[in-house]
Design an enzyme around this catalytic site. Sequence first.
Site, short mmCIF file in Angstrom:
data_model
loop_
_atom_site.label_atom_id
_atom_site.label_comp_id
_atom_site.label_asym_id
_atom_site.label_seq_id
_atom_site.Cartn_x
_atom_site.Cartn_y
_atom_site.Cartn_z
N TYR A 1 -8.57 14.60 -4.81
CA TYR A 1 -9.26 15.86 -5.09
C TYR A 1 -8.66 16.94 -4.21
CZ TYR A 1 -12.84 19.45 -5.24
OH TYR A 1 -13.50 20.63 -5.38
N ARG B 1 -10.92 -7.77 15.28
CA ARG B 1 -10.89 -7.66 13.81
C ARG B 1 -9.64 -6.97 13.30
NH1 ARG B 1 -15.74 -4.66 12.11
NH2 ARG B 1 -15.68 -3.77 14.21
N SER C 1 -17.25 0.94 17.67
CA SER C 1 -16.67 -0.32 17.22
C SER C 1 -15.25 -0.19 16.67
CB SER C 1 -17.57 -0.96 16.16
OG SER C 1 -17.73 -0.07 15.07
N CYS D 1 -16.02 8.81 11.94
CA CYS D 1 -15.13 7.65 12.05
C CYS D 1 -14.12 7.94 13.16
CB CYS D 1 -14.38 7.43 10.74
SG CYS D 1 -15.42 6.96 9.36
N CYS E 1 -11.38 4.75 5.48
CA CYS E 1 -12.39 4.83 4.43
C CYS E 1 -12.05 6.00 3.50
CB CYS E 1 -13.78 4.99 5.02
SG CYS E 1 -14.11 6.63 5.73
N GLU F 1 -10.92 7.88 13.09
CA GLU F 1 -9.81 8.73 12.64
C GLU F 1 -10.18 10.21 12.75
OE1 GLU F 1 -9.62 5.10 9.78
OE2 GLU F 1 -11.13 6.16 10.95
#
EC number: 3.5.4.23
Length: 137
Positions: free
Chosen positions: A128, A85, A31, A57, A91, A59
Amino acid sequence: MAPEPLSAAGQNLIDTATSVINGIPVSDFYSVASAAISDDGRVFSGVNVYHFNGGPCAELVVLGVAAAAGATKLTHIVAIANEGRGILSPCGRCRQVLADLHPGIKAIVIGKEGPKMVAVEELLPSIYAWDKDYDRI
């Protein structure tokens, strides 16, 4: 570091990822498409692989595609969702991986004025640094 306005290279990444995701039949498994550019100008693209037990993902898929092609430094990345979209911000997991593997990479995100390019470190405050956690190493 202030966000940068969208460049021609950034628009090319948006167009590439949009073309990739629009070329895939609507699916619950694929998606999002992503595209990234390396410091030598090569463009890489890929799609997410959704599965109920987790999956990469878009990426992260692009990072693997680029690495397999010998790219060592990516400078910009974008993710585009299916069904019109548009641009998605990375994320948290992707932000951390991008910052670790490609310090200084800029993500194309949507701002108040439209798309802009932002250093991923700015999208992940108080990042981090796993290689600096000497007690764990």
